[in-house]
Design a protein around this motif. Structure first.
Motif, short mmCIF file in Angstrom:
data_model
loop_
_atom_site.label_atom_id
_atom_site.label_comp_id
_atom_site.label_asym_id
_atom_site.label_seq_id
_atom_site.Cartn_x
_atom_site.Cartn_y
_atom_site.Cartn_z
N THR A 357 0.83 -1.21 0.00
CA THR A 357 0.00 0.00 0.00
C THR A 357 0.86 1.25 0.00
OG1 THR A 357 -1.73 -1.19 1.22
CG2 THR A 357 -1.82 1.22 1.24
N THR A 358 1.90 1.27 0.84
CA THR A 358 2.79 2.44 0.91
C THR A 358 3.50 2.66 -0.41
OG1 THR A 358 3.13 2.05 3.27
CG2 THR A 358 4.72 3.45 2.16
N TRP A 359 3.91 1.57 -1.04
CA TRP A 359 4.64 1.69 -2.31
C TRP A 359 3.75 2.28 -3.40
CZ3 TRP A 359 4.48 -0.34 -7.31
CH2 TRP A 359 5.65 -0.17 -8.08
N PHE A 360 2.53 1.78 -3.53
CA PHE A 360 1.62 2.30 -4.56
C PHE A 360 1.22 3.74 -4.28
CE2 PHE A 360 0.88 -2.16 -5.84
CZ PHE A 360 1.05 -1.99 -7.22
N PHE A 366 4.24 10.31 -7.05
CA PHE A 366 5.32 10.62 -8.00
C PHE A 366 4.73 11.00 -9.36
CE2 PHE A 366 8.17 9.02 -11.37
CZ PHE A 366 9.25 9.83 -11.14
N VAL A 367 3.74 10.22 -9.82
CA VAL A 367 3.12 10.50 -11.12
C VAL A 367 2.35 11.82 -11.08
CG1 VAL A 367 1.42 9.69 -12.80
CG2 VAL A 367 2.99 8.07 -11.73
N ASP A 368 1.63 12.08 -9.98
CA ASP A 368 0.88 13.34 -9.86
C ASP A 368 1.81 14.54 -9.87
OD1 ASP A 368 -1.46 11.91 -9.75
OD2 ASP A 368 -1.62 11.98 -7.56
#
Length: 372
Positions: A357-360, A366-368
């Motif tokens: 969960t933390t990774w996603f 990062f993408v935002d």
């Protein structure tokens, strides 16, 4: 201070030919010769270093021993030319100037060369200690002539060229070179009637079997010294020593790191999730290891005192067991159905897979940020 590699000293590759070695030595020796660099300690040291390197690399037998055993195989301080014997070596390479030939070592009693033997051990033998029989080639004193090189009933005589000194001096221009006598090769003696067994050498080649006692706790690179088991001395000098160097074979289960041992333990994802108890191998037998529930792959468990006691003393190290969670393979239809049911139930709040969960969440942020 450790010696530099002889090939590095002359600036040649390990596969260099005799001609390349001779040419390289001539260049270095001429550049740093003391007569061209008076009162220059650095040049004098480099000149001596080059002479020592050339003395070994220009001799096929010594070069082979050096390539196999390193500096211990030629032991210039014990048996061959020392770093200060640059007159002999310089006359060897520049013999065409003075008409001199290549000689051997200086006269007198000299200790034999040290040797090295590489011994491979299993981890268990290294940890507990063992006794190993090894066979090594060696030069020993000829029993027929008692090392004199002369036929029984006769004896060596003083060399007619150097009058028993073992050295001759040649001089031309600014060169003044003391070189090994080309007739007696530095021994100061001539053998008129050589021994039929050793052909005047005073030594014969033999294979000998030695018993090596390996103490408990040795490790990679450790050396065991066998005094007097190296090459026989010259002119009655003491024999050199044999250094048995330890090399460890790869073990199927353990990796050693000093006093500690490391191993990987595969466990099922069920045991990792629910917890359980496993039997873990050690060098003293099996022990039980309790796996707590929710254990993650990579978790390290320490079994104190189950490592190695070093030969240098101190207590035993630890056994560090790294857990690796194994994904099941060759699932039955029913097992797949149960896993699909487990997946369907899901984890809407991400509490059961916190790292995932933390990774996603990090990926989304990062993408935002890139789009912003």
């Amino acid at each position: 201070m450790s010696k530099r590699d002889y090939y590095e000293v002359l600036g040649v590759a390990r596969g260099a030919s005799d001609a390349e070695i001779k040419k390289a030595y001539r260049r270095v020796a001429m550049k740093h010769h003391p007569d061209r660099n008076p009162d220059n300690k650095e040049s004098e040291d480099l000149f001596k270093e080059a002479n020592e390197a050339f003395e070994v690399l220009s001799d096929a037998d010594k070069r082979a021993r050096y390539d196999q055993y390193g500096h211990a195989g030629v032991n210039p301080q014990g048996g061959g030319h020392g770093a200060g014997d640059f007159g002999d070596i310089f006359s060897d390479i520049f013999g065409d100037i003075f008409g001199g030939g290549r000689g051997g070592g200086r006269s007198g009693v000299r200790k034999g060369a040290d040797l090295r033997y590489n011994l491979e051990l299993d981890l268990e033998d290294a940890v507990k200690g063992t006794t190993v029989k090894i066979r090594i080639p060696t030069a020993v004193t000829c029993k027929t002539c008692d090392g004199s090189g002369a036929r029984k009933g006769s004896a060596p005589v003083d060399c007619s060229t150097c009058n028993g000194v073992g050295q001759v001096r040649m001089q031309q221009g600014f060169f003044s070179v003391q070189q090994t006598c080309p007739r007696c090769h530095g021994s100061g003696k001539q053998i008129k009637d050589p021994c039929n067994t050793c052909h005047g050498r005073g030594q014969v080649e033999e294979q000998k079997t030695l018993s090596v006692k390996v103490p408990a706790g040795v490790d990679e690179g450790d050396r065991i010294r066998l005094t007097g088991e190296g090459q026989v001395g010259v002119n009655g000098g003491p024999s050199g020593d044999l250094y048995v160097q330890i090399h460890m074979r790869e073990h199927k289960l353990f990796v050693r790191d000093g006093r500690d041992l490391h191993c990987e333990i595969p466990i099922s994802f069920v045991d990792a999730a629910l917890g359980g108890e496993l039997e873990v191998p050690t060098l003293d037998g099996r022990v039980k290891l309790k796996i707590p529930a929710e254990t993650q792959t990579g978790k390290l468990f320490r079994l104190r005192g189950k490592g190695v006691t070093s030969v240098r003393g101190g207590g035993a190290g630890d056994l560090l067991c790294r857990v690796v969670v194994e994904t099941p393979v060759k699932l039955t239809r029913r097992q797949k159905e149960l896993l699909q049911e487990f997946q369907t139930i899901g984890d809407s709040e991400g509490q059961q897979s916190p790292k995932k969960t933390t990774w996603f969440d990090g990926v989304k942020k990062f993408v935002d940020d890139l789009r912003a």
